[in-house]
Design an enzyme around this catalytic site. Structure first.
Site, PDB file in Angstrom:
ATOM      1  N   ASN A   1       0.862  -1.152   0.189  1.00  0.00           N
ATOM      2  CA  ASN A   1      -0.081  -0.177   0.077  1.00  0.00           C
ATOM      3  C   ASN A   1       0.769   1.279   0.011  1.00  0.00           C
ATOM      4  O   ASN A   1       1.563   1.605   1.036  1.00  0.00           O
ATOM      5  CB  ASN A   1      -0.994   0.068   1.200  1.00  0.00           C
ATOM      6  CG  ASN A   1      -1.703   1.205   1.327  1.00  0.00           C
ATOM      7  OD1 ASN A   1      -1.580   2.150   1.156  1.00  0.00           O
ATOM      8  ND2 ASN A   1      -3.143   0.815   1.784  1.00  0.00           N
TER       9      ASN A   1
ATOM     10  N   GLY B   1       0.330   4.575   0.141  1.00  0.00           N
ATOM     11  CA  GLY B   1      -0.230   5.479   0.831  1.00  0.00           C
ATOM     12  C   GLY B   1       0.401   5.149   2.362  1.00  0.00           C
ATOM     13  O   GLY B   1       1.034   5.982   2.937  1.00  0.00           O
ATOM     14  N   LYS B   2       0.500   3.893   2.769  1.00  0.00           N
ATOM     15  CA  LYS B   2       1.051   3.581   4.097  1.00  0.00           C
ATOM     16  C   LYS B   2       2.324   3.989   3.945  1.00  0.00           C
ATOM     17  O   LYS B   2       2.984   4.319   4.907  1.00  0.00           O
ATOM     18  CB  LYS B   2       0.724   2.147   4.371  1.00  0.00           C
ATOM     19  CG  LYS B   2      -0.538   1.453   4.966  1.00  0.00           C
ATOM     20  CD  LYS B   2      -0.290   0.053   5.203  1.00  0.00           C
ATOM     21  CE  LYS B   2      -1.709  -0.404   5.535  1.00  0.00           C
ATOM     22  NZ  LYS B   2      -1.602  -2.082   5.835  1.00  0.00           N
TER      23      LYS B   2
ATOM     24  N   ASP C   1      -0.947  -3.574  10.055  1.00  0.00           N
ATOM     25  CA  ASP C   1      -2.312  -4.098   9.633  1.00  0.00           C
ATOM     26  C   ASP C   1      -3.044  -3.017  10.130  1.00  0.00           C
ATOM     27  O   ASP C   1      -3.073  -2.656  11.658  1.00  0.00           O
ATOM     28  CB  ASP C   1      -2.523  -5.421  10.043  1.00  0.00           C
ATOM     29  CG  ASP C   1      -3.712  -5.997   9.338  1.00  0.00           C
ATOM     30  OD1 ASP C   1      -3.561  -6.135   8.173  1.00  0.00           O
ATOM     31  OD2 ASP C   1      -4.761  -6.298   9.884  1.00  0.00           O
TER      32      ASP C   1
ATOM     33  N   PHE D   1      -5.268   8.348   1.587  1.00  0.00           N
ATOM     34  CA  PHE D   1      -5.715   7.159   0.844  1.00  0.00           C
ATOM     35  C   PHE D   1      -6.746   6.328   1.449  1.00  0.00           C
ATOM     36  O   PHE D   1      -7.359   6.736   2.683  1.00  0.00           O
ATOM     37  CB  PHE D   1      -4.302   6.032   0.782  1.00  0.00           C
ATOM     38  CG  PHE D   1      -4.113   5.466   2.152  1.00  0.00           C
ATOM     39  CD1 PHE D   1      -4.490   4.334   2.561  1.00  0.00           C
ATOM     40  CD2 PHE D   1      -3.168   6.191   3.095  1.00  0.00           C
ATOM     41  CE1 PHE D   1      -4.200   3.431   3.636  1.00  0.00           C
ATOM     42  CE2 PHE D   1      -2.837   5.608   4.122  1.00  0.00           C
ATOM     43  CZ  PHE D   1      -3.114   4.121   4.489  1.00  0.00           C
TER      44      PHE D   1
ATOM     45  N   TYR E   1      -9.928   5.338   3.239  1.00  0.00           N
ATOM     46  CA  TYR E   1     -11.053   5.763   3.769  1.00  0.00           C
ATOM     47  C   TYR E   1     -10.923   7.323   4.340  1.00  0.00           C
ATOM     48  O   TYR E   1     -11.926   7.876   4.849  1.00  0.00           O
ATOM     49  CB  TYR E   1     -11.685   5.082   5.137  1.00  0.00           C
ATOM     50  CG  TYR E   1     -12.111   3.780   4.774  1.00  0.00           C
ATOM     51  CD1 TYR E   1     -13.328   3.360   4.041  1.00  0.00           C
ATOM     52  CD2 TYR E   1     -11.322   2.500   4.817  1.00  0.00           C
ATOM     53  CE1 TYR E   1     -13.933   2.183   3.924  1.00  0.00           C
ATOM     54  CE2 TYR E   1     -11.412   1.228   4.531  1.00  0.00           C
ATOM     55  CZ  TYR E   1     -12.944   1.002   4.077  1.00  0.00           C
ATOM     56  OH  TYR E   1     -13.243  -0.196   3.786  1.00  0.00           O
TER      57      TYR E   1
ATOM     58  N   LYS F   1      -2.097  14.917   9.986  1.00  0.00           N
ATOM     59  CA  LYS F   1      -2.563  13.410   9.972  1.00  0.00           C
ATOM     60  C   LYS F   1      -1.667  12.610  10.779  1.00  0.00           C
ATOM     61  O   LYS F   1      -2.196  11.925  11.820  1.00  0.00           O
ATOM     62  CB  LYS F   1      -2.823  12.922   8.507  1.00  0.00           C
ATOM     63  CG  LYS F   1      -3.458  11.495   8.602  1.00  0.00           C
ATOM     64  CD  LYS F   1      -3.550  10.519   7.359  1.00  0.00           C
ATOM     65  CE  LYS F   1      -3.893   9.187   7.767  1.00  0.00           C
ATOM     66  NZ  LYS F   1      -3.726   8.425   6.592  1.00  0.00           N
TER      67      LYS F   1
ATOM     68  N   HIS G   1      -3.911   6.877  13.832  1.00  0.00           N
ATOM     69  CA  HIS G   1      -3.623   5.503  14.539  1.00  0.00           C
ATOM     70  C   HIS G   1      -2.221   5.109  14.083  1.00  0.00           C
ATOM     71  O   HIS G   1      -1.455   4.460  14.800  1.00  0.00           O
ATOM     72  CB  HIS G   1      -4.697   4.465  13.953  1.00  0.00           C
ATOM     73  CG  HIS G   1      -5.007   4.866  12.452  1.00  0.00           C
ATOM     74  ND1 HIS G   1      -4.939   5.981  11.823  1.00  0.00           N
ATOM     75  CD2 HIS G   1      -4.782   3.755  11.464  1.00  0.00           C
ATOM     76  CE1 HIS G   1      -5.104   5.854  10.365  1.00  0.00           C
ATOM     77  NE2 HIS G   1      -5.041   4.351  10.349  1.00  0.00           N
TER      78      HIS G   1
HETATM   79  P1  ITT Z   1      -0.931  -4.046   2.888  1.00  0.00           P
HETATM   80  O1  ITT Z   1      -1.348  -5.270   3.553  1.00  0.00           O
HETATM   81  O2  ITT Z   1      -0.039  -4.401   1.901  1.00  0.00           O
HETATM   82  O3  ITT Z   1       0.030  -3.181   4.093  1.00  0.00           O
HETATM   83  P2  ITT Z   1      -3.431  -3.114   2.714  1.00  0.00           P
HETATM   84  O4  ITT Z   1      -4.179  -1.984   2.131  1.00  0.00           O
HETATM   85  O5  ITT Z   1      -4.167  -4.487   2.102  1.00  0.00           O
HETATM   86  O6  ITT Z   1      -1.880  -3.059   2.427  1.00  0.00           O
HETATM   87  P3  ITT Z   1      -4.531  -3.824   5.449  1.00  0.00           P
HETATM   88  O7  ITT Z   1      -4.986  -4.941   5.247  1.00  0.00           O
HETATM   89  O8  ITT Z   1      -3.897  -3.454   6.660  1.00  0.00           O
HETATM   90  O9  ITT Z   1      -3.533  -2.962   4.322  1.00  0.00           O
HETATM   91  O10 ITT Z   1      -5.798  -2.766   5.312  1.00  0.00           O
HETATM   92  C1  ITT Z   1      -5.731  -1.648   5.732  1.00  0.00           C
HETATM   93  C2  ITT Z   1      -7.091  -1.004   5.135  1.00  0.00           C
HETATM   94  O11 ITT Z   1      -7.634   0.121   6.020  1.00  0.00           O
HETATM   95  C3  ITT Z   1      -6.608   0.073   4.115  1.00  0.00           C
HETATM   96  O12 ITT Z   1      -6.543  -0.692   2.746  1.00  0.00           O
HETATM   97  C4  ITT Z   1      -7.461   1.086   4.072  1.00  0.00           C
HETATM   98  O13 ITT Z   1      -8.532   0.779   3.508  1.00  0.00           O
HETATM   99  C5  ITT Z   1      -7.938   1.204   5.601  1.00  0.00           C
HETATM  100  N1  ITT Z   1      -7.019   2.073   6.156  1.00  0.00           N
HETATM  101  C6  ITT Z   1      -5.913   1.981   7.199  1.00  0.00           C
HETATM  102  N2  ITT Z   1      -5.227   3.051   7.502  1.00  0.00           N
HETATM  103  C7  ITT Z   1      -5.674   3.987   6.892  1.00  0.00           C
HETATM  104  C8  ITT Z   1      -5.614   5.501   6.702  1.00  0.00           C
HETATM  105  O14 ITT Z   1      -4.555   5.773   7.487  1.00  0.00           O
HETATM  106  N3  ITT Z   1      -6.186   6.081   5.926  1.00  0.00           N
HETATM  107  C9  ITT Z   1      -7.479   5.697   5.174  1.00  0.00           C
HETATM  108  N4  ITT Z   1      -7.674   4.230   5.379  1.00  0.00           N
HETATM  109  C10 ITT Z   1      -6.853   3.574   6.154  1.00  0.00           C
END
Ligand code: ITT
Length: 200
Positions: A10, A12-13, A71, A154, A156, A177, A182
């Site tokens: 991801n 954005g993360k 996660d 990214f 939500y 942010k 979190h």
């Molecule tokens: P990785 O597993 O590859 O890290 P992922 O997007 O699949 O990427 P997760 O399984 O942890 O990651 O899912 C987290 C989801 O929660 C993410 O795709 C977003 O939809 C939401 N999310 C988590 N943190 C967020 C944030 O800071 N802002 C907006 N949405 C977030």
């Protein structure tokens, strides 16, 4: 400098993790530099911690570097904590952010702002050895807006209004942010724990 693999696909993360760890003695190595193509890691755990460990151990086993995984997800009170660990796949296995946000808005259709409380949760782990890891958690409370607002961030972000603000995460500056999110909180705690391990 410690090389720290980031087990996330991801972007954005990844950019938030990089920014928050900017002043740390670590070089964040993205998954794209470790694999020919980004691996599909099945996240079949039932908690954020289990899923973070699945991702981090997969990458650690491949490269042997200290590996960080995040996660995270959104828990909406009115929906009994959904989408929770399924946040990335709320509208289906191969869904996109827009579909997830649309589904969330329709699940809350007609629900007034004062009953739209929610929180983002984030568990970060760093696997440092075969049976060793550090973990930390962060929570950010807020509510789900009535329509998407803003274009930063990214997931939500356009729907999440953190407590104490009238703007969504997607309308706030990234540094704001990161200071209340979190992920920001989980990484602040993780930094302390990593310092302790590095000193040993
Ligand atoms: P990785 O597993 O590859 O890290 P992922 O997007 O699949 O990427 P997760 O399984 O942890 O990651 O899912 C987290 C989801 O929660 C993410 O795709 C977003 O939809 C939401 N999310 C988590 N943190 C967020 C944030 O800071 N802002 C907006 N949405 C977030």
């Amino acid at each position: 400098m410690i090389k720290l693999a980031a087990a996330t696909g991801n972007k954005g993360k990844l950019s938030e993790i990089r920014e928050i760890l900017r002043d740390e003695p670590v070089e964040v190595v993205p998954i794209s530099e470790l694999f020919d193509s980004v691996p599909e890691i099945e996240e079949n755990g039932s908690t954020f911690l289990e899923n973070a460990l699945i991702k981090a151990r997969y990458v650690f086993d491949h490269c042997g570097l200290w590996t960080l995984a995040d996660d995270s997800g959104l828990e909406v009170d009115y929906l009994g904590g959904a989408p929770g660990v399924k946040s990335a796949r709320y509208a289906g296995e191969s869904c996109n952010t827009e579909a997830n946000n649309k589904k969330l808005l329709s699940a809350l259709s007609g629900v007034p702002l004062e009953r739209r409380q929610a929180c983002f949760k984030c568990v970060i782990v760093v696997v440092t050895g075969k049976d060793r890891y550090i973990s930390s958690e962060g929570v950010c409370r807020g509510r789900i807006g009535l329509s998407p607002q803003g274009s930063a961030g990214f997931g939500y972000d356009p729907l999440f209004i953190p407590d104490g603000f009238n703007s969504t995460f997607a309308q706030l500056d990234t540094t704001v942010k990161n200071s209340i999110s979190h992920r920001g909180k989980a990484l602040a705690d993780l930094k302390e724990k990593m310092h302790a391990v590095i000193k040993q």
